[in-house]
Design an enzyme around this catalytic site. Structure first.
Site, short mmCIF file in Angstrom:
data_model
loop_
_atom_site.label_atom_id
_atom_site.label_comp_id
_atom_site.label_asym_id
_atom_site.label_seq_id
_atom_site.Cartn_x
_atom_site.Cartn_y
_atom_site.Cartn_z
N ASP A 290 0.97 -1.19 0.09
CA ASP A 290 -0.01 -0.07 -0.06
C ASP A 290 1.03 1.34 -0.06
OD1 ASP A 290 -1.84 2.24 0.55
OD2 ASP A 290 -2.99 0.78 1.81
N ARG B 12 -0.03 4.43 -0.42
CA ARG B 12 -0.78 5.69 -0.03
C ARG B 12 -0.27 6.51 1.05
NH1 ARG B 12 -6.70 3.33 -0.09
NH2 ARG B 12 -5.77 1.65 1.16
#
Length: 212
Positions: free
Chosen positions: A134, A136
């Site tokens: 991930d 982000r």
């Protein structure tokens, strides 16, 4: 906010939204100058923000396949639809963040889909491509909230990392409110990976329950 420059508002414009199921609402779309990552993130103000004691906020990462084309491999489109109505009902903001594929981009996401078809889960596929599980970062989201004057909020999410990152950036997350479970035979394995691997707060049925 933790030593992060507050951006300026660039544009505010009313946008009528109409979803495929007939639900309609008007949002105020807000754009910004000076976001940390330079991306064209968008805030949608829904309902009466000024009347909300604690605004309801959703950080929604862009998903072209799910949000636009209705892909059933994920639950992004139904989550977006649900979030807009729930936020409009209480007053708050949906931050539409240009973080396709948990931050790896559209082409890489489709490459990861191909590996998932060979048996890897959504996180294993990213790692097999040499990419983060991930990628982000929610610094820009915290900046957008600061520019809108929102320092305390209720967060609409099943993902504990969103609340953790916002709090580390100086945003007060008073409470987290889970989204609904939008499980189908096509996305159940994906959802189980999110629940098991990154501890998303979702209670999931088994495939046999959906088939029945």
């Amino acid at each position: 906010m933790r030593d992060i420059p507050i951006p300026t508002v660039r544009t505010r414009v009313q946008v009528p939204l109409l979803f495929a199921d007939g639900y309609a609402v008007t949002a105020e779309a807000v754009t910004f100058r000076g976001l940390a990552d330079g991306a064209e993130h968008l805030a949608l103000i829904l309902g009466d923000l000024s009347a909300a004691a604690t605004p309801l906020v959703r950080l929604h990462s862009e998903c072209l396949t799910g949000d636009v084309f209705g892909s059933a491999r994920c639950d992004c489109g139904p989550q977006l639809r649900e979030a807009v109505e729930r936020i409009a009902g209480t007053g708050g903001v949906l931050l539409y963040l240009r973080q396709e594929g948990r931050g790896i981009g559209l082409y890489n996401k489709l490459d990861a889909y191909a590996l998932q078809d060979q048996g890897l889960d959504t996180y294993e596929a990213n790692l097999a491509l040499g990419l983060p599980e991930d990628a982000r970062d929610y610094t820009a989201a915290a900046q957008m909230l600061a520019a809108l004057g929102i320092g305390t909020l209720d967060l609409l999410t099943n993902n504990p990392d969103k609340a953790h990152q916002l709090r580390s950036l100086g945003v007060t997350v008073r409470a987290t409110r889970p989204t609904g479970v939008h499980a189908t035979p096509d996305n159940l394995r994906y959802l189980h990976a999110k629940a098991g691997h990154t501890h998303h707060t979702i209670a999931l049925p088994q495939l046999a329950d959906l088939a029945g």
